[in-house]
Scaffold this active site. Structure first.
Site, PDB file in Angstrom:
ATOM      1  NE  ARG A 317      -4.161   0.008   1.766  1.00 12.69           N
ATOM      2  CZ  ARG A 317      -5.217   0.285   0.990  1.00 12.69           C
ATOM      3  NH1 ARG A 317      -5.379   1.495   0.489  1.00 12.69           N
ATOM      4  NH2 ARG A 317      -6.114  -0.640   0.726  1.00 12.69           N
ATOM      5  CD  GLU A 724      -7.503   2.085   6.158  1.00 15.96           C
ATOM      6  OE1 GLU A 724      -8.144   1.583   5.214  1.00 15.96           O
ATOM      7  OE2 GLU A 724      -6.383   1.705   6.499  1.00 15.96           O
TER       8      GLU A 724
HETATM    9  N1  MTE Z   1     -13.260   4.578  13.772  1.00 14.81           N
HETATM   10  C1  MTE Z   1     -13.384   4.274  15.083  1.00 14.81           C
HETATM   11  N2  MTE Z   1     -14.215   4.986  15.834  1.00 14.81           N
HETATM   12  N3  MTE Z   1     -12.671   3.249  15.629  1.00 14.81           N
HETATM   13  C2  MTE Z   1     -11.784   2.496  14.901  1.00 14.81           C
HETATM   14  O1  MTE Z   1     -11.153   1.580  15.427  1.00 14.81           O
HETATM   15  N4  MTE Z   1     -10.757   2.116  12.680  1.00 14.81           N
HETATM   16  C3  MTE Z   1     -10.401   2.732  11.400  1.00 14.81           C
HETATM   17  C4  MTE Z   1     -11.633   3.356  10.742  1.00 14.81           C
HETATM   18  N5  MTE Z   1     -12.345   4.175  11.675  1.00 14.81           N
HETATM   19  C5  MTE Z   1     -11.622   2.812  13.505  1.00 14.81           C
HETATM   20  C6  MTE Z   1     -12.422   3.860  12.976  1.00 14.81           C
HETATM   21  C7  MTE Z   1      -9.805   1.792  10.454  1.00 14.81           C
HETATM   22  S1  MTE Z   1      -8.167   1.454  10.593  1.00 14.81           S
HETATM   23  C8  MTE Z   1     -10.527   1.229   9.442  1.00 14.81           C
HETATM   24  S2  MTE Z   1      -9.804   0.221   8.298  1.00 14.81           S
HETATM   25  C9  MTE Z   1     -11.971   1.455   9.303  1.00 14.81           C
HETATM   26  O2  MTE Z   1     -12.481   2.300  10.324  1.00 14.81           O
HETATM   27  C10 MTE Z   1     -12.686   0.114   9.363  1.00 14.81           C
HETATM   28  O3  MTE Z   1     -14.047   0.227   9.342  1.00 14.81           O
HETATM   29  P1  MTE Z   1     -14.898   0.417   7.994  1.00 14.81           P
HETATM   30  O4  MTE Z   1     -14.228  -0.380   6.944  1.00 14.81           O
HETATM   31  O5  MTE Z   1     -16.222  -0.080   8.379  1.00 14.81           O
HETATM   32  O6  MTE Z   1     -14.856   1.883   7.705  1.00 14.81           O
HETATM   33  N1  HPA Z   2      -5.820  -2.740   4.320  1.00 13.51           N
HETATM   34  C1  HPA Z   2      -6.025  -3.279   5.527  1.00 13.51           C
HETATM   35  N2  HPA Z   2      -5.814  -4.528   5.807  1.00 13.51           N
HETATM   36  C2  HPA Z   2      -5.370  -5.321   4.832  1.00 13.51           C
HETATM   37  C3  HPA Z   2      -5.135  -4.833   3.563  1.00 13.51           C
HETATM   38  C4  HPA Z   2      -5.377  -3.482   3.290  1.00 13.51           C
HETATM   39  O1  HPA Z   2      -5.188  -2.989   2.175  1.00 13.51           O
HETATM   40  N3  HPA Z   2      -4.688  -5.846   2.801  1.00 13.51           N
HETATM   41  C5  HPA Z   2      -4.652  -6.907   3.608  1.00 13.51           C
HETATM   42  N4  HPA Z   2      -5.069  -6.603   4.844  1.00 13.51           N
HETATM   43 MO1  MOS Z   3      -7.652  -0.513   9.118  1.00 19.06          MO
HETATM   44  S1  MOS Z   3      -5.630  -0.213   9.313  1.00 19.06           S
HETATM   45  O1  MOS Z   3      -7.432  -1.264   7.534  1.00 19.06           O
HETATM   46  O2  MOS Z   3      -7.884  -1.788  10.194  1.00 19.06           O
END
Ligand code: MTE
Ligand code: HPA
Ligand code: MOS
Length: 774
Positions: A317, A724
């Protein structure tokens, strides 16, 4: 966009389904569950040295401590001694070699935490120390690398060097980061009369916990159920690393035949668990005198810690985001994962993306300074554009690139040019206080970099009273996924949200799920839920047609909306009545849904493919004020626009944009991990590790984060992933701080030397260097 003919909650603001429970303390996290009868608690004995060979483990004294029930070591494991996500390179309990301070060696089980602590202190582990590698430069010098290398290259770099007006070379380092989820790692397991193992785990990947526990115990996965009620934050830290605690709890329960809880206190969680990968990158870049970038050569090393975990995907990434928002005709991006004797680093919001952006943004800032150009102008100059300037490094054309349009908007609304002039005038008059402004454009790829993981399942059950239970494979960590899933089910079934019950995530309801990660929780699980609902409503339509005597051609015109069935030329019918017609006609009222992201692929050997379904965009302008006597600085104003598509729930996405920005700002400004030369973490509590707080963020009138209204449809119901990408907006701080620090010296072309995170100490050093005093 809201359909004017529909009253469903889709695309409307809403409160997080657990908001009231969160703020009143009634939300139950794993460690809040009442301990079941006879439950044992635990303490993990970990390695006190960063690298060494275990000669002997003596548990006899620990077993004499009153209240200690068992001490489990590697030899007690009935199945495979492994805790890794797939590389099989991490022992659950170290048997021979220890590779970092904090690596699991033994599990002490007892009646009370006090007994376990005392017992753990009495486990004698005799270790012959070996040389440890802590620093990434040391790892590179000694060629201490994990397997794997990823190269993406295209164009003729030799030509670029030849045609360049100037070439820049240098290094960029980006720091690690502790996740600091409010809920530390926790799992609880018990074994039932059929030798099934039931695990409650705070994990972004219940399937990972299930699989690992089955492997450790040497039993079928069908005998293990992992239940995940909610997490108090994961941020990537529980994508893979929760599995070892679920595995340890399962192992303890299997051996003692009593329920077992494994919970880490804050200091242990911080000291033992993996963090964001620090990166070191070396670059060489070719530019024309008008600011055009001709070529970029980057070699990046991720400090992976002692095991692979997700390091390779994170490196991928990083390479996918080294282009930032810019067309680079000739390039060579090469990456390695360095092995060091630190806890194995893992996923953290952005997942290598921010580390990639950091490199190219720094290079552009240097080039702009050299040319006396504004950092904003050099960015606009190099933006992706029409073909052939739309070709990304892996030779896929970029479509719907919205950053130039968003840049125009934010420049105007944030008054970038006027404020820049005001700040320069202010700085010229102000001796000790300096201000700076920065701009950051974001293009963030959405999909798991590991293509296989881009799939999800759901199970939707409609009951005859008109209520619904929905299950999906995603996990709730505060991001609002469950709230969005209820909204999607409500919209697609036409049943009011208050009658839709979202069930705990469980591996016996939806199998083989990917971690909730890569920001794609809503895209994947939402589409799976929609798929299940669509199957059910397709059946209901036929039932309605029969009972209302509709023409074949009118079947598709039936709408289920907010408790009513609306058929052309007919009076509305209560949806509960329709459901009961279906039941009486013996029509199935439940469905399993599934979704796999179409049209993505990648060939690592060639460095070519289409790794992402689409891109998420954002732009940010921020201003800081720096006290040059103390090195402290404050955010004065932030303005950002983020493209979240047609938000399922705009208020939740707004929260995600704000939270991600704050977390990114913390990464760059105050969150400093300090490691001792022996590999021990010195900053393992909130007293020494500073996360951003309420006071970091300006008052609302100076913290304007808006969602782009005229969105393009990309994922389920036209929404886009949001978790993210906005983290990267905070990189505007790089330019803003550089701007303020340059104002401290005499030469506007001199590159500031900021070591990140830019703590006051780091900034003071940079100011002295800028003045030539250091
Ligand atoms: N928001 C909150 N409140 N708590 C979390 O742990 N994790 C983040 C983001 N937002 C997180 C968060 C991360 S690293 C990711 S990948 C995404 O939420 C995962 O959730 P989603 O794919 O449903 O957005
Ligand atoms: N994001 C988060 N987690 C993952 C990914 C990614 O792109 N690929 C594999 N695990
Ligand atoms: Mo988020 S770092 O892809 O859990």
């Amino acid at each position: 966009m809201k359909d004017p003919n529909r009253t469903s909650p889709l695309h409307e603001n809403a409160v997080h389904e657990s908001a009231w429970k969160h703020v009143t303390g009634r939300a139950q996290f794993v460690n809040d569950m009442p301990l079941p009868p006879h439950c044992l608690v635990s303490k993990i004995v970990v390695s006190p040295v960063a690298h060494g060979i275990i000669k002997q483990i003596d548990t006899s004294e620990a077993l004499k401590v009153p209240g200690v029930v068992a001490v489990i070591t590697a030899k007690d494991i009935p199945g495979v001694n492994d805790a890794s996500s797939w590389a099989h390179d991490e022992e659950l309990l170290a048997s021979k070699e220890v590779n970092c301070i904090g690596q699991n060696i033994a599990l002490v089980l007892g009646e009370t935490y006090e007994a376990c602590e005392e017992g753990a202190a009495k486990v004698k582990v005799d270790i012959d120390p070996l040389e440890a590698i802590i620093d990434i430069r040391d790892a590179i010098a000694k060629n201490s690398m994990l397997p794997g290398c990823h190269i993406i290259a295209r164009g003729d770099l030799d030509e670029a060097w030849k045609n360049a007006d100037f070439i820049l070379e240098g290094e960029v380092e980006s720091p690690g980061q502790e996740h600091w989820y409010l809920e530390t790692h926790c799992a609880q397991a018990e074994v039932n009369e059929d030798n099934d193992v039931i695990i409650y785990a705070s994990s972004q990947c219940p399937t990972g916990v299930q699989g690992k526990a089955a492997e450790i115990l040497g039993i079928d996965a069908s005998h293990v159920v992992c239940i995940m009620p909610r997490m108090g934050g994961g941020f990537g830290g529980k994508e893979t690393q929760g599995a070892q605690y679920g595995g340890l709890a399962a192992l303890g329960a299997w051996i003692t035949r009593r329920p077992v809880r494994v919970w880490l206190n804050r200091d242990d969680d911080m000291a033992w668990s993996g963090k964001r990968h620090p990166f070191l990158s070396k670059y060489k870049a070719a530019f024309k005198n008008d600011g055009t970038i001709l070529g970029l050569h980057v070699v990046s090393w991720a400090n992976s810690g002692w095991a692979e975990d997700l390091s390779m995907c994170i490196l991928d990434r990083c390479l996918y985001h080294l282009d930032g928002c810019y067309y680079i005709p000739a390039l060579h991006f090469e990456g390695y994962t360095a092995k060091t004797n630190l806890p194995s680093n893992t996923a953290f919001r952005g997942f290598g993306g921010p580390q990639g952006f950091m490199v190219t943004e720094t290079v552009l800032n240097r080039a702009a300074r050299r040319l006396g150009m504004d950092p904003l102008d050099i960015r606009i100059k190099n933006y992706y554009g029409d073909a052939p300037r739309n070709m990304m490094q892996y030779e896929t054309p970029l479509k719907n690139f919205r950053v130039p349009m968003m840049t125009d908007r934010v420049i105007k609304s944030a008054r970038y040019w006027e404020r820049k002039a005001e700040i320069d005038a202010f700085n010229a008059k102000s001796r000790y206080i300096k201000r700076g402004i920065g701009f950051m454009p974001v293009k963030f790829g959405i999909s798991f970099t590991n293509t296989m993981l881009n799939q999800a399942g759901a199970l939707v059950l409609v009951y005859t009273d008109g209520s619904v239970a929905i299950n999906h494979g995603g996990s709730e960590m505060g991001q609002g996924l469950h709230t969005k899933m209820v909204t999607i089910a409500s919209h697609n079934l036409g049943i009011k949200p208050e009658h839709i019950r979202l069930m705990n995530t469980r591996t016996d309801k939806v199998p083989n799920t990917s971690a909730t990660a890569a920001s794609s929780g809503t895209d994947l699980n939402g589409a799976a839920i929609k798929n299940a609902c669509d199957q059910i409503t397709a059946r209901l339509r036929k039932v309605v047609a029969k009972h209302l005597d509709l023409a074949e051609s009118d079947i598709d015109k039936i709408v289920f909306d907010n408790g009513l069935c609306l058929a052309p030329g007919k009076d509305p019918v209560d949806i509960v009545k329709v459901i009961n017609w279906a039941y009486a006609d013996r029509v199935q009222l439940s469905a399993a849904g599934y979704y796999a992201t179409p049209d993505i692929y990648y060939d690592v050997d060639k460095g070519r493919g289409k790794p992402f379904a689409y891109y998420s965009y954002g732009v940010c302008v921020l201003e800081i004020e720096l006290n040059t006597l103390t090195g402290e600085y404050q955010l004065r104003d932030v303005e950002a626009i983020h493209d979240v598509g047609d938000a399922i729930i705009p208020s939740i996405d707004r929260g995600q944009v704000e939270g991600a920005f704050a977390q990114g700002y913390g990464w760059l400004s105050c969150e400093e991990l300090v490691w001792g030369a022996d590999g021990s973490l010195k900053t393992h509590s909130p007293a020494t590790y500073k996360i951003p707080t309420y006071g970091t963020i300006p008052e609302p009138e100076h913290f304007r984060l808006s969602l782009l209204e005229d969105a393009t449809a990309e994922a389920v119901h036209g929404s886009k992933a949001v978790g993210e990408p906005p983290f990267v907006l905070a990189l505007a701080l790089v330019q803003a701080l550089e701007h303020a620090i340059i104002a401290c010296g005499e030469d506007p072309k001199k590159d500031p030397q900021i070591h990140w995170p830019a703590t006051p100490e780091s900034v003071l050093r940079a100011i002295y260097k800028q003045r030539g005093d250091l």
